[in-house]
Design a protein around this motif. Sequence first.
Motif, mmCIF file in Angstrom:
data_model
loop_
_atom_site.group_PDB
_atom_site.id
_atom_site.type_symbol
_atom_site.label_atom_id
_atom_site.label_comp_id
_atom_site.label_asym_id
_atom_site.label_seq_id
_atom_site.Cartn_x
_atom_site.Cartn_y
_atom_site.Cartn_z
ATOM 1 N N LEU A 140 -36.540 6.379 -29.108
ATOM 2 C CA LEU A 140 -37.838 5.781 -28.423
ATOM 3 C C LEU A 140 -39.161 6.423 -29.264
ATOM 4 C CD1 LEU A 140 -36.986 4.898 -24.947
ATOM 5 C CD2 LEU A 140 -36.776 3.477 -26.761
ATOM 6 N N GLU A 142 -39.391 6.741 -32.443
ATOM 7 C CA GLU A 142 -39.443 6.419 -33.660
ATOM 8 C C GLU A 142 -40.192 4.983 -33.882
ATOM 9 O OE1 GLU A 142 -35.453 5.778 -34.789
ATOM 10 O OE2 GLU A 142 -34.856 7.634 -34.376
ATOM 11 N N TRP A 144 -42.159 1.384 -34.636
ATOM 12 C CA TRP A 144 -41.401 0.171 -34.541
ATOM 13 C C TRP A 144 -41.095 -0.484 -35.860
ATOM 14 C CZ3 TRP A 144 -43.294 -4.445 -36.098
ATOM 15 C CH2 TRP A 144 -42.559 -5.727 -35.693
ATOM 16 N N TYR A 146 -39.581 -4.414 -37.332
ATOM 17 C CA TYR A 146 -39.232 -5.650 -37.010
ATOM 18 C C TYR A 146 -37.544 -5.857 -37.195
ATOM 19 C CZ TYR A 146 -38.624 -10.720 -36.650
ATOM 20 O OH TYR A 146 -38.564 -11.686 -36.350
ATOM 21 N N GLU A 147 -37.055 -5.365 -38.103
ATOM 22 C CA GLU A 147 -35.565 -5.458 -38.096
ATOM 23 C C GLU A 147 -35.149 -4.663 -36.956
ATOM 24 O OE1 GLU A 147 -33.686 -7.168 -39.716
ATOM 25 O OE2 GLU A 147 -35.302 -8.248 -41.143
ATOM 26 N N LYS B 353 -43.736 -2.656 -27.044
ATOM 27 C CA LYS B 353 -42.855 -2.235 -28.064
ATOM 28 C C LYS B 353 -43.348 -1.651 -29.359
ATOM 29 C CE LYS B 353 -42.702 -6.959 -30.367
ATOM 30 N NZ LYS B 353 -42.144 -8.278 -30.387
ATOM 31 N N TYR B 354 -44.621 -1.920 -29.734
ATOM 32 C CA TYR B 354 -45.169 -1.306 -30.922
ATOM 33 C C TYR B 354 -45.419 0.213 -30.793
ATOM 34 C CZ TYR B 354 -45.892 -6.267 -32.088
ATOM 35 O OH TYR B 354 -45.512 -7.575 -32.230
ATOM 36 N N PRO B 356 -44.351 4.062 -29.977
ATOM 37 C CA PRO B 356 -43.115 4.730 -29.913
ATOM 38 C C PRO B 356 -43.369 5.823 -28.882
ATOM 39 C CG PRO B 356 -44.563 5.409 -31.728
ATOM 40 C CD PRO B 356 -45.021 4.476 -31.247
ATOM 41 N N TYR B 358 -42.772 6.154 -24.147
ATOM 42 C CA TYR B 358 -42.255 5.661 -23.013
ATOM 43 C C TYR B 358 -43.003 6.538 -21.608
ATOM 44 C CZ TYR B 358 -38.890 9.538 -22.995
ATOM 45 O OH TYR B 358 -38.222 10.886 -23.282
ATOM 46 N N HIS B 441 -45.189 -7.203 -40.152
ATOM 47 C CA HIS B 441 -43.825 -7.788 -40.979
ATOM 48 C C HIS B 441 -44.061 -8.780 -41.369
ATOM 49 C CE1 HIS B 441 -42.708 -10.846 -37.943
ATOM 50 N NE2 HIS B 441 -43.621 -10.263 -37.351
#
Lengths: 197, 520
Positions: A140, A142, A144, A146-147, B353-354, B356, B358, B441
Amino acid sequence: MKRRTAIRSILTLPAAMALPVPLPAQVAGPAPPPSNEMPDTPTVAADTHTDTVVKAFNADQFAALNKLSSILVPSLPDTPGGLDAKAGEFLDFLISQSPPDRVMLYNEGLDRLNQEARKRTGKPFGEITAEQARPILAPLHEPWTYEPSTDPFTCFLRAAKEDILKATRNSRQYISVVSRRNRRAGGMGIYWFPIND
Amino acid sequence: MNTGYDVLIIGSGASGGSAAHVLAKKGIRCLMLDAGPAVNFERDRGFKRVYDLPYRGFGKPGRFPNVTQANEFNGNVWADQKKNPYTYDRSAPYNWVRVRLVGGKTLFWGRWSLRLSNYEFRCKDHDGYGTNWPIRYEDLAPYYDRAERIFRVTGQKAGLPQLPDGVFIEDNSPDSGSIRRFDAAAARRGIATTKVRRASGELASSVNLLLPGAIETGNLQIISDAVVREITTDPKTGLANGAYFIDRRSQHDYHVEARVVVLGASCLESTRILLNSGLANSSGVLGHYLFDQFYVKDVVVAVVPQARGGNPPRGLMGGGGCVPRFRNLKTREKNFIRGYLLDFSSGSTPDAKYFPAYGEALEKQLADVEGAGFGIWAIGEVLPRYENHVRIDKKVSDAWGIPALHVQAKYTDNEFEMAKDSMRVSEELCRDAGFEVVASHWQMVPPGESIHELGTCRMGDDPKTSVLNKYNQSHDIKNLFVVDGSAFVSGGCQNPTLTISALAMRAAEYLAEQMRTREI
């Protein structure tokens, strides 16, 4: 024409009425006599007063999921966390109804958490501390991409992070606290009922 | 009993609604069929808290595998995929997103209202690929004017040949500081930006902007829940004379007759009806040249540094805009033809999500960027190709026994290269504006997901290579018109709804004149 008037004016006809000669409008009869006032019986939500039955996970898996919830979305002094929001219980329900690939992702991911925890500490994931969990949760940290990762465990951790966060933030417990703080009606949306089904 | 209608209109969205709007006002008696029920806005929707929904906003797992737009609040407005199946090869997924309600997708569209230009109408003249439309921009411009007035399009004139100006409700609102910085960064590279051009009002739908005017004339009746199976023809003349349909709820069969049939059931549904009817396909191209516009959602997610800390300075954040197509106008790109536009907005909070992280660390990072986000989506032109097509899958039928569609669509190198370019340019513009790029992306969503499906019943001057003539009229059957997105020859990167409405009004004007002079 005002919008409401316009919308009301879009009167559609069922096929059986539109094709033959339209039926004459029915004449309204006399109003029915006033009924007795109907009681409004107070009820409570099940999840606020009872325990859910765990369906998707075994005891070890469920304990690991709850620990993961408490680490990924911890309770803060002024904000409920994953445990307060019963994110684990909710995800157990959600995963129990999910397609097989999602069920497998969670089952294998939770088993891996327990394996890694036992390997490192001799205890299952549900019994270790957040500090002990840190190396296990390294994926977690690492960046982000997309893949999706080719590593199923990384995929599980990313999915669990997103799901636990959403399950927490959409919970009654979280929204009631945050709404009081912000004086806003949080978590409210326009819901569409089944339309003429 | 069911005779006496001049025109049968199948579909009630942007195309069917626009056709009815014109025809009914000219005194032509129309019957409209729609496959879904009419919405009662007071009865059919209401406020709910997300935690009162059975799935806390996640939605029922697996209910809509191909509708990423569906959530638990709006799940009941999308066409049920079990009742309305379609097929595709597993190696080439296609997201066919449908709304089966009176008013169609105009009840929920994104409202961007952009004109096509002669870069699209004369595309082959410009770069040698594909086919020109049988009309020029100038032919459609008066109908764009009408559609913009009806849809109350806000915008600001920019004088760009690739994105013609329209009849706008002038948008003179000031841009936020972050938008001005992005605009300036684009200008330094010779790239134009515009304000968003968008239909305004609480609701901008066929049901409040197109249908009421037609109903008021007394010349339009609408039958809801009418699932059309096929168009029928007179065996003596070969002309269309009506349609069979099935009542969605009772499953009863009906037939309705009319002098003219106008199809506006949505791009792929209209083509499905024609294929199931065995009509209008002497060219053999019916169903072929399917395309849409690709999306790269969140091609770049950035943060405006000065807005960090959770309390951005007043006037810095908010608003958005458009980078119209700028590739392959006066110069030629090496790796792709045609172009894309960028839809940018300021003031969001980047998704968790972007980051890294928590736990408490993640909460701190999210609090720091709250309202400081700057996001971009890319919308690109997809080339029409013969091999991308729909056909009837005889093994699969819908809940009313009507054979379903098989969809075959793939993106190719031209789209992939364009998507990569959109990411590179978006990153550069954000960095030039002084923003921090958090993620980027170039992965396009599956074909269909933009809900901008086009083609399969295309217009053209040559009956051997097209289904419709320049007035959306079947080459084969002169009293059959197809007025939705299936008629497009190419699509550019501009959202298509305004063009669909303009084309439908133009076709309806032509039809009315043909009926007046008894040509039809």
